[in-house]
Motif scaffolding. Structure first.
Motif, PDB file in Angstrom:
ATOM      1  N   LEU A 172      37.775   4.006  67.111  1.00 32.02           N
ATOM      2  CA  LEU A 172      37.569   5.064  66.124  1.00 32.02           C
ATOM      3  C   LEU A 172      38.734   6.030  66.241  1.00 32.02           C
ATOM      4  O   LEU A 172      38.996   6.587  67.302  1.00 32.02           O
ATOM      5  CB  LEU A 172      36.252   5.789  66.382  1.00 32.02           C
ATOM      6  CG  LEU A 172      35.940   6.986  65.475  1.00 32.02           C
ATOM      7  CD1 LEU A 172      35.735   6.526  64.045  1.00 32.02           C
ATOM      8  CD2 LEU A 172      34.722   7.743  65.983  1.00 32.02           C
ATOM      9  N   THR A 173      39.453   6.222  65.128  1.00 31.22           N
ATOM     10  CA  THR A 173      40.629   7.080  65.120  1.00 31.22           C
ATOM     11  C   THR A 173      40.475   8.177  64.087  1.00 31.22           C
ATOM     12  O   THR A 173      40.101   7.909  62.936  1.00 31.22           O
ATOM     13  CB  THR A 173      41.903   6.264  64.798  1.00 31.22           C
ATOM     14  OG1 THR A 173      42.028   5.193  65.746  1.00 31.22           O
ATOM     15  CG2 THR A 173      43.140   7.145  64.861  1.00 31.22           C
ATOM     16  N   GLU A 174      40.763   9.408  64.483  1.00 35.18           N
ATOM     17  CA  GLU A 174      40.696  10.536  63.556  1.00 35.18           C
ATOM     18  C   GLU A 174      42.002  10.648  62.775  1.00 35.18           C
ATOM     19  O   GLU A 174      43.073  10.801  63.356  1.00 35.18           O
ATOM     20  CB  GLU A 174      40.441  11.837  64.305  1.00 35.18           C
ATOM     21  CG  GLU A 174      40.340  13.050  63.392  1.00 35.18           C
ATOM     22  CD  GLU A 174      40.102  14.348  64.138  1.00 35.18           C
ATOM     23  OE1 GLU A 174      39.953  15.380  63.472  1.00 35.18           O
ATOM     24  OE2 GLU A 174      40.069  14.309  65.392  1.00 35.18           O
ATOM     25  N   VAL A 175      41.928  10.544  61.471  1.00 37.81           N
ATOM     26  CA  VAL A 175      43.074  10.747  60.597  1.00 37.81           C
ATOM     27  C   VAL A 175      43.174  12.219  60.226  1.00 37.81           C
ATOM     28  O   VAL A 175      44.255  12.806  60.218  1.00 37.81           O
ATOM     29  CB  VAL A 175      42.963   9.866  59.337  1.00 37.81           C
ATOM     30  CG1 VAL A 175      44.144  10.111  58.414  1.00 37.81           C
ATOM     31  CG2 VAL A 175      42.876   8.391  59.721  1.00 37.81           C
ATOM     32  N   SER A 176      42.028  12.813  59.913  1.00 43.33           N
ATOM     33  CA  SER A 176      41.917  14.241  59.640  1.00 43.33           C
ATOM     34  C   SER A 176      40.464  14.631  59.890  1.00 43.33           C
ATOM     35  O   SER A 176      39.644  13.785  60.269  1.00 43.33           O
ATOM     36  CB  SER A 176      42.327  14.560  58.196  1.00 43.33           C
ATOM     37  OG  SER A 176      41.383  14.018  57.283  1.00 43.33           O
ATOM     38  N   GLU A 211      42.235  -8.350  61.367  1.00 45.80           N
ATOM     39  CA  GLU A 211      42.111  -6.948  61.765  1.00 45.80           C
ATOM     40  C   GLU A 211      41.555  -6.197  60.569  1.00 45.80           C
ATOM     41  O   GLU A 211      42.184  -6.142  59.508  1.00 45.80           O
ATOM     42  CB  GLU A 211      43.457  -6.365  62.168  1.00 45.80           C
ATOM     43  CG  GLU A 211      43.349  -4.889  62.592  1.00 45.80           C
ATOM     44  CD  GLU A 211      44.688  -4.263  62.900  1.00 45.80           C
ATOM     45  OE1 GLU A 211      45.165  -4.394  64.045  1.00 45.80           O
ATOM     46  OE2 GLU A 211      45.270  -3.658  61.967  1.00 45.80           O
ATOM     47  N   VAL A 212      40.390  -5.619  60.729  1.00 52.05           N
ATOM     48  CA  VAL A 212      39.713  -4.929  59.632  1.00 52.05           C
ATOM     49  C   VAL A 212      39.723  -3.426  59.904  1.00 52.05           C
ATOM     50  O   VAL A 212      39.342  -2.982  60.995  1.00 52.05           O
ATOM     51  CB  VAL A 212      38.263  -5.430  59.464  1.00 52.05           C
ATOM     52  CG1 VAL A 212      37.632  -4.807  58.227  1.00 52.05           C
ATOM     53  CG2 VAL A 212      38.223  -6.944  59.379  1.00 52.05           C
ATOM     54  N   THR A 213      40.153  -2.665  58.919  1.00 51.28           N
ATOM     55  CA  THR A 213      40.169  -1.201  59.022  1.00 51.28           C
ATOM     56  C   THR A 213      39.195  -0.619  58.008  1.00 51.28           C
ATOM     57  O   THR A 213      39.370  -0.765  56.797  1.00 51.28           O
ATOM     58  CB  THR A 213      41.579  -0.648  58.764  1.00 51.28           C
ATOM     59  OG1 THR A 213      42.488  -1.202  59.720  1.00 51.28           O
ATOM     60  CG2 THR A 213      41.588   0.875  58.902  1.00 51.28           C
ATOM     61  N   PHE A 214      38.150   0.010  58.510  1.00 60.56           N
ATOM     62  CA  PHE A 214      37.159   0.688  57.664  1.00 60.56           C
ATOM     63  C   PHE A 214      37.514   2.178  57.631  1.00 60.56           C
ATOM     64  O   PHE A 214      37.548   2.817  58.685  1.00 60.56           O
ATOM     65  CB  PHE A 214      35.752   0.517  58.227  1.00 60.56           C
ATOM     66  CG  PHE A 214      35.330  -0.909  58.461  1.00 60.56           C
ATOM     67  CD1 PHE A 214      34.692  -1.629  57.459  1.00 60.56           C
ATOM     68  CD2 PHE A 214      35.551  -1.519  59.684  1.00 60.56           C
ATOM     69  CE1 PHE A 214      34.287  -2.938  57.673  1.00 60.56           C
ATOM     70  CE2 PHE A 214      35.141  -2.826  59.919  1.00 60.56           C
ATOM     71  CZ  PHE A 214      34.516  -3.540  58.912  1.00 60.56           C
ATOM     72  N   THR A 215      37.762   2.699  56.455  1.00 59.55           N
ATOM     73  CA  THR A 215      38.095   4.121  56.317  1.00 59.55           C
ATOM     74  C   THR A 215      36.856   4.897  55.882  1.00 59.55           C
ATOM     75  O   THR A 215      36.260   4.591  54.850  1.00 59.55           O
ATOM     76  CB  THR A 215      39.226   4.330  55.294  1.00 59.55           C
ATOM     77  OG1 THR A 215      40.395   3.623  55.736  1.00 59.55           O
ATOM     78  CG2 THR A 215      39.563   5.802  55.156  1.00 59.55           C
ATOM     79  N   LEU A 216      36.478   5.879  56.683  1.00 58.70           N
ATOM     80  CA  LEU A 216      35.321   6.720  56.386  1.00 58.70           C
ATOM     81  C   LEU A 216      35.812   8.100  55.976  1.00 58.70           C
ATOM     82  O   LEU A 216      36.676   8.680  56.643  1.00 58.70           O
ATOM     83  CB  LEU A 216      34.409   6.843  57.612  1.00 58.70           C
ATOM     84  CG  LEU A 216      33.983   5.521  58.271  1.00 58.70           C
ATOM     85  CD1 LEU A 216      33.069   5.813  59.459  1.00 58.70           C
ATOM     86  CD2 LEU A 216      33.300   4.612  57.271  1.00 58.70           C
TER      87      LEU A 216
END
Length: 210
Positions: free
Chosen positions: A144-148, A167-172
């Protein structure tokens, strides 16, 4: 007579005390206003602690568990429509399906999924026969990475029998005080693994050569 005098004196004292308290409240409107402001501030602070996808906590405190919960709802919402197919007689239009998806996705992503998986012909709806999106596997590791403050990325490597290693990136993203899925991106992780392996071989060869 003495007891009566004492009782009368005590009653007068209590009445005088009550009158003083009332006069204090009426005589200090600034104090009353200050109390009111504190109460309002406390109310607003409590109101900020809203329910986010079933969990009551501060919206900006994203955790891996909350992210997994959002992505689980995302899967359930999508599959509710797909499992009703192949003919979707209970839905009157694709717009209705988009609105359903939008409960856990951004409107843009909801429309994208509807365009990919829902066919609309002659006023009738049906499910397109194709593979569903890749879902988060909670029993496997993910980051889990914080973008903002209002955007996070959940990244996971998934081995799929038909698609290979991805590689799957889910953007929340946060919308209207609720975490929703903004987009999902998939890329081939096998090529990246081969590239890394090749880089390691070259580095090892250079070291042996020296």
């Amino acid at each position: 007579m003495k007891k009566l005098s004492c009782a009368l004196g005590l009653s007068l004292f209590l009445l005088a005390g009550c009158g003083t308290a009332e006069e204090s409240t009426e005589a200090n409107p600034a104090e009353a206003e200050a109390v009111k402001e504190v109460q309002q501030e406390n109310y607003e602070t409590a109101s900020h602690e809203t329910k986010v996808n079933g969990n009551t906590e501060s919206n900006d405190q994203m955790t891996k568990e909350k992210a997994a919960d959002v992505l689980s709802q995302y899967k359930d919402t999508f599959m509710e429509v797909i499992n009703a197919g192949p003919e979707l007689e209970e839905y009157e239009s694709k717009e209705e399906i988009i609105q359903h998806f939008s409960t856990i996705m951004t409107p843009e992503y909801a429309e994208s999924l509807a365009d990919t998986y829902i066919r609309e012909e002659n006023g009738s709806l049906s499910v397109v026969a194709t593979e569903t999106p890749l879902w988060l596997r909670e029993d496997q590791s993910y980051t889990l990475t914080e973008v903002s403050e209002e955007e996070y990325e959940v990244i996971q490597h998934i081995n799929n029998q038909l698609r290979g290693r991805k590689e799957v990136t889910f953007t929340l993203v946060m919308e209207d005080d609720t975490w929703v899925v903004g987009k999902v991106e998939t890329r081939n992780a096998e090529q990246e693994d081969k590239y890394k392996a090749g880089s390691d071989d070259r580095v090892e060869g250079d070291m042996n050569h020296k």
